[in-house]
Scaffold this motif. Structure first.
Motif, PDB file in Angstrom:
ATOM      1  N   MET A  97       0.831  -1.203   0.000  1.00 25.09           N
ATOM      2  CA  MET A  97       0.000   0.000   0.000  1.00 25.09           C
ATOM      3  C   MET A  97       0.871   1.261   0.000  1.00 25.09           C
ATOM      4  SD  MET A  97      -3.353   0.278   2.366  1.00 25.09           S
ATOM      5  CE  MET A  97      -3.329  -1.383   3.060  1.00 25.09           C
ATOM      6  N   ASP A  98       0.490   2.259  -0.814  1.00 21.45           N
ATOM      7  CA  ASP A  98       1.310   3.475  -0.908  1.00 21.45           C
ATOM      8  C   ASP A  98       1.277   4.276   0.393  1.00 21.45           C
ATOM      9  OD1 ASP A  98       1.683   2.738  -3.468  1.00 21.45           O
ATOM     10  OD2 ASP A  98       0.735   4.499  -4.382  1.00 21.45           O
ATOM     11  N   ARG A  99       2.385   4.958   0.632  1.00 22.68           N
ATOM     12  CA  ARG A  99       2.438   5.917   1.733  1.00 22.68           C
ATOM     13  C   ARG A  99       3.034   7.215   1.191  1.00 22.68           C
ATOM     14  NH1 ARG A  99       5.723   3.010   6.315  1.00 22.68           N
ATOM     15  NH2 ARG A  99       6.886   2.271   4.512  1.00 22.68           N
ATOM     16  N   ILE A 100       2.859   8.295   1.938  1.00 22.16           N
ATOM     17  CA  ILE A 100       3.460   9.559   1.503  1.00 22.16           C
ATOM     18  C   ILE A 100       4.388  10.056   2.595  1.00 22.16           C
ATOM     19  CG2 ILE A 100       2.935  12.015   1.110  1.00 22.16           C
ATOM     20  CD1 ILE A 100       0.825  11.213  -0.790  1.00 22.16           C
ATOM     21  N   ARG A 101       5.632  10.367   2.165  1.00 18.99           N
ATOM     22  CA  ARG A 101       6.602  10.881   3.128  1.00 18.99           C
ATOM     23  C   ARG A 101       6.769  12.388   2.893  1.00 18.99           C
ATOM     24  NH1 ARG A 101      11.473   8.569   1.749  1.00 18.99           N
ATOM     25  NH2 ARG A 101      11.259   6.785   3.135  1.00 18.99           N
ATOM     26  N   ILE A 102       6.688  13.142   3.969  1.00 18.89           N
ATOM     27  CA  ILE A 102       6.875  14.589   3.876  1.00 18.89           C
ATOM     28  C   ILE A 102       8.037  14.963   4.777  1.00 18.89           C
ATOM     29  CG2 ILE A 102       5.734  16.853   4.196  1.00 18.89           C
ATOM     30  CD1 ILE A 102       3.281  14.438   4.566  1.00 18.89           C
ATOM     31  N   ARG A 103       8.988  15.684   4.202  1.00 19.71           N
ATOM     32  CA  ARG A 103      10.054  16.225   5.063  1.00 19.71           C
ATOM     33  C   ARG A 103       9.751  17.694   5.268  1.00 19.71           C
ATOM     34  NH1 ARG A 103      15.652  13.917   4.053  1.00 19.71           N
ATOM     35  NH2 ARG A 103      14.579  12.279   5.199  1.00 19.71           N
ATOM     36  N   GLY A 104       9.444  18.081   6.488  1.00 20.53           N
ATOM     37  CA  GLY A 104       8.964  19.441   6.755  1.00 20.53           C
ATOM     38  C   GLY A 104      10.056  20.484   6.690  1.00 20.53           C
ATOM     39  N   GLY A 105       9.638  21.739   6.579  1.00 21.80           N
ATOM     40  CA  GLY A 105      10.588  22.846   6.744  1.00 21.80           C
ATOM     41  C   GLY A 105      10.718  23.771   5.548  1.00 21.80           C
ATOM     42  N   ASN A 106      10.195  23.374   4.377  1.00 17.21           N
ATOM     43  CA  ASN A 106      10.375  24.227   3.193  1.00 17.21           C
ATOM     44  C   ASN A 106       9.183  25.147   2.986  1.00 17.21           C
ATOM     45  OD1 ASN A 106      12.504  22.527   2.955  1.00 17.21           O
ATOM     46  ND2 ASN A 106      11.976  21.756   0.921  1.00 17.21           N
ATOM     47  N   GLU A 107       9.469  26.372   2.569  1.00 15.45           N
ATOM     48  CA  GLU A 107       8.377  27.258   2.144  1.00 15.45           C
ATOM     49  C   GLU A 107       7.881  26.798   0.781  1.00 15.45           C
ATOM     50  OE1 GLU A 107       9.409  31.356   2.051  1.00 15.45           O
ATOM     51  OE2 GLU A 107       9.275  31.562   4.232  1.00 15.45           O
ATOM     52  N   LEU A 108       6.703  27.258   0.390  1.00 15.57           N
ATOM     53  CA  LEU A 108       6.150  26.912  -0.926  1.00 15.57           C
ATOM     54  C   LEU A 108       6.229  28.133  -1.837  1.00 15.57           C
ATOM     55  CD1 LEU A 108       2.930  24.974   0.249  1.00 15.57           C
ATOM     56  CD2 LEU A 108       5.146  24.004  -0.436  1.00 15.57           C
ATOM     57  N   HIS A 109       6.798  27.951  -3.022  1.00 12.83           N
ATOM     58  CA  HIS A 109       6.869  29.042  -4.005  1.00 12.83           C
ATOM     59  C   HIS A 109       6.572  28.470  -5.383  1.00 12.83           C
ATOM     60  CE1 HIS A 109       8.669  32.200  -1.450  1.00 12.83           C
ATOM     61  NE2 HIS A 109       9.142  31.164  -0.762  1.00 12.83           N
TER      62      HIS A 109
ATOM     63  N   VAL B 113       5.373  21.468   7.959  1.00  9.62           N
ATOM     64  CA  VAL B 113       6.157  22.284   8.896  1.00  9.62           C
ATOM     65  C   VAL B 113       6.732  21.444  10.044  1.00  9.62           C
ATOM     66  CG1 VAL B 113       4.855  24.389   8.414  1.00  9.62           C
ATOM     67  CG2 VAL B 113       4.137  22.911  10.293  1.00  9.62           C
ATOM     68  N   ALA B 114       6.399  20.153  10.065  1.00 14.27           N
ATOM     69  CA  ALA B 114       6.910  19.310  11.162  1.00 14.27           C
ATOM     70  C   ALA B 114       8.407  19.051  10.938  1.00 14.27           C
ATOM     71  CB  ALA B 114       6.136  18.004  11.217  1.00 14.27           C
ATOM     72  N   GLU B 115       9.147  19.028  12.021  1.00  5.05           N
ATOM     73  CA  GLU B 115      10.583  18.763  11.901  1.00  5.05           C
ATOM     74  C   GLU B 115      10.782  17.296  11.536  1.00  5.05           C
ATOM     75  OE1 GLU B 115      12.230  19.880  15.681  1.00  5.05           O
ATOM     76  OE2 GLU B 115      11.464  21.934  15.424  1.00  5.05           O
ATOM     77  N   GLY B 116      11.636  17.039  10.560  1.00  7.97           N
ATOM     78  CA  GLY B 116      11.926  15.658  10.174  1.00  7.97           C
ATOM     79  C   GLY B 116      10.831  15.080   9.286  1.00  7.97           C
ATOM     80  N   ASP B 117      10.715  13.737   9.312  1.00  6.71           N
ATOM     81  CA  ASP B 117       9.835  13.040   8.364  1.00  6.71           C
ATOM     82  C   ASP B 117       8.475  12.707   8.966  1.00  6.71           C
ATOM     83  OD1 ASP B 117      11.839  13.152   6.589  1.00  6.71           O
ATOM     84  OD2 ASP B 117      12.172  10.977   6.441  1.00  6.71           O
ATOM     85  N   THR B 118       7.429  12.992   8.206  1.00  7.84           N
ATOM     86  CA  THR B 118       6.089  12.517   8.546  1.00  7.84           C
ATOM     87  C   THR B 118       5.727  11.482   7.489  1.00  7.84           C
ATOM     88  OG1 THR B 118       5.450  14.616   9.515  1.00  7.84           O
ATOM     89  CG2 THR B 118       3.651  13.202   8.775  1.00  7.84           C
ATOM     90  N   MET B 119       5.321  10.312   7.912  1.00  7.29           N
ATOM     91  CA  MET B 119       4.975   9.257   6.957  1.00  7.29           C
ATOM     92  C   MET B 119       3.482   8.986   7.078  1.00  7.29           C
ATOM     93  SD  MET B 119       6.340   7.272   4.724  1.00  7.29           S
ATOM     94  CE  MET B 119       7.791   6.254   4.733  1.00  7.29           C
TER      95      MET B 119
END
Ligand code: UD1
Ligand code: PEP
Length: 431
Positions: free
Chosen positions: A1-13, A395-401
């Motif tokens: 099953m797919d998961r999504i990993r987000i590494r927080g901290g970057n602004e969006l442009h 915006v979370a520090e590190g990885d959110t899976m």
């Protein structure tokens, strides 16, 4: 099953193209069952729910074809044009195996009953956000003369010998789906139907516009009273699905959360006034552009804002989870009250895994903003809840899976691509 990993901290442009609205595309596709001619829909989003409904319509006898690739136009990059032709309805049963996966598929009840005089439709499934009964559909169609019984998990509906008959019906409670269904059924009823306390959502207006292009006689959509003069048949038409206001609000909240400066293309601020006002009060700047809006937040923090969900034009329940995600990082205490669905707070415990401080009292959540969130494994529990976790993850520090992203795929087209192009670190992990 797919998961999504987000590494927080970057602004969006950058620029994000907004897709056609899922919640408009689904009833529009279902409306194609009302005619033996071809209904062509442009700007159809590529989503799991659309694919599922294609299977359901196919089971009733619809021939469905999708245009091949075309030159890309600005803001149009992912849209599809799909042709629906239900020359003959070969089966008036919508089976449990198909309908249980998605609430809106239950809405085939209206067109099948109006065109064929009978329908057998499984009671629906969909997001687990409340009990979601179907009493209003039954009452409304009964007012048009239908006989309805529930048997073995199915609704068996039969129209009178001469077909459905126009009537006046006032909904005791606002329902988007029941308004769609009654409006569709009434287009082919004998005489005039007046729907009172109708849903005023833009998707109801979009459906009415399409039905009118098919030859229906509907006035008042967008107000609480919709009048439908029945006609004997409907023809084909070409219609463009309106922009997704929930996707628009979601990305606007993502920018408000992460900071940055993003243009949301191919959408319209007029579709979500109340939500945009809440985002502005939270500290983001929003300005309309030629074909969408620009949202930016530089420097200043996120302010606490209280919201209460309500039927349109109120704050949409479909943006409640995302707004809660945003409020987890506000500089104070905010309250979010959910008035539409009694169980739409499943994201609370998942946001807590990231460090959010939220307490629930009845239908109101109290969110005490925290200065930092920290990445963690979290589980998507329903469609909008899943994207609230993505917003927090930005915006979370590190990885959110985020696991169980099939919920997300029901309603967000190429989410990871749209966010990555604006500088976020979001990737899909397939196993
Ligand atoms: C595919 C689609 O467009 N889904 C949207 C649609 O769902 P949907 O059309 O299912 O939502 P409704 O507007 O019908 O539901 C509103 C409320 O009415 C209740 N109710 C509804 C029907 C009924 O027969 N009896 C009854 O009591 C529901 O349980 C809920 O508490 O509108 C909701 C409210 O804006 C959105 O969150 C959903 O994203
Ligand atoms: C609740 C939703 O969808 P459905 O009504 O299909 O469950 C939604 O789109 O947020």
């Amino acid at each position: 099953m797919d998961r999504i990993r987000i590494r927080g901290g970057n602004e969006l442009h950058g620029t994000i193209p907004i897709s056609g609205a899922k919640n408009a595309a689904l009833p529009l596709m279902i409306a194609s069952l009302l005619t033996d001619d071809t209904l062509t829909l442009e700007n159809v989003p590529h989503l799991a729910d659309v694919e599922q409904l294609i299977r359901i319509l196919g089971n009733h006898g619809a021939d469905i074809s999708v245009n091949g690739r075309r030159e890309r136009q600005q803001g149009d990059s992912y849209a599809r044009t799909i042709h629906f032709t239900s020359r003959n309805i070969v089966d008036t049963t919508a089976p449990y195996e198909l309908v249980s996966k998605m609430r809106a598929s239950f809405w085939v009840l209206g067109p099948l009953l109006a065109r064929e005089g009978k329908a057998r439709v499984s009671l629906p499934g969909g997001c687990a956000i409340g009990t979601r009964p179907v009493d209003l559909f039954i009452e409304g169609l009964t007012a048009l003369g239908a006989e309805i019984e529930i048997d073995g998990g199915y609704i068996n509906a039969t129209a009178p010998a001469g077909g459905l008959v126009g009537a006046r019906y006032v909904f005791p409670k606002v329902s988007v789906g029941a308004t769609h269904v009654l409006m569709m059924a009434a287009t082919l009823a004998k005489g005039t139907t007046v729907i009172g306390n109708a849903a005023r959502e833009p998707e109801v207006v979009d459906l009415a516009n399409c039905l009118n292009a098919m030859g229906a006689k509907i006035t008042g959509a967008g107000s609480s009273t919709i009048t439908i003069e029945g006609v004997t048949s409907l023809s084909g038409a070409r219609h463009r699905v309106l922009p997704d206001r929930i996707e628009t609000g979601t990305y606007a909240m993502a920018v408000a959360m992460a900071g940055g400066d993003v243009v949301l293309e191919n959408t319209d601020v007029a579709l979500l006034d109340t939500a945009l006002e809440a985002i502005r009060r939270a500290g983001a700047e929003i300005t309309p552009t030629n074909n969408g809006l620009r949202v930016y937040r530089n420097g200043g923090g996120i302010k606490p804002v209280d919201v209460v969900t309500d039927p349109y034009p109120g704050f949409p329940t479909d943006l409640q989870a995302q707004f809660m995600g945003l409020m987890t990082r506000s500089s104070g205490v905010s309250h979010i009250t959910e008035t539409i669905f009694e169980n739409r707070f499943m994201h609370v415990q998942e946001l807590a895994r990231l460090g959010a401080k939220i307490s629930l009292s009845g239908q109101t959540a109290k969110i005490e903003g925290v200065p930092r969130l920290k990445g963690a494994p979290v589980m998507a529990t329903d469609l909008r809840a899943s994207v609230s976790l993505v917003i927090a993850g930005l915006v979370a520090e590190g990885d959110t899976m985020v696991s169980r992203v099939y919920h997300l795929d029901r309603g967000f087209e190429r989410l990871e691509e749209k966010l990555t192009r604006c500088g976020a670190e979001v990737e899909r992990v397939s196993e």
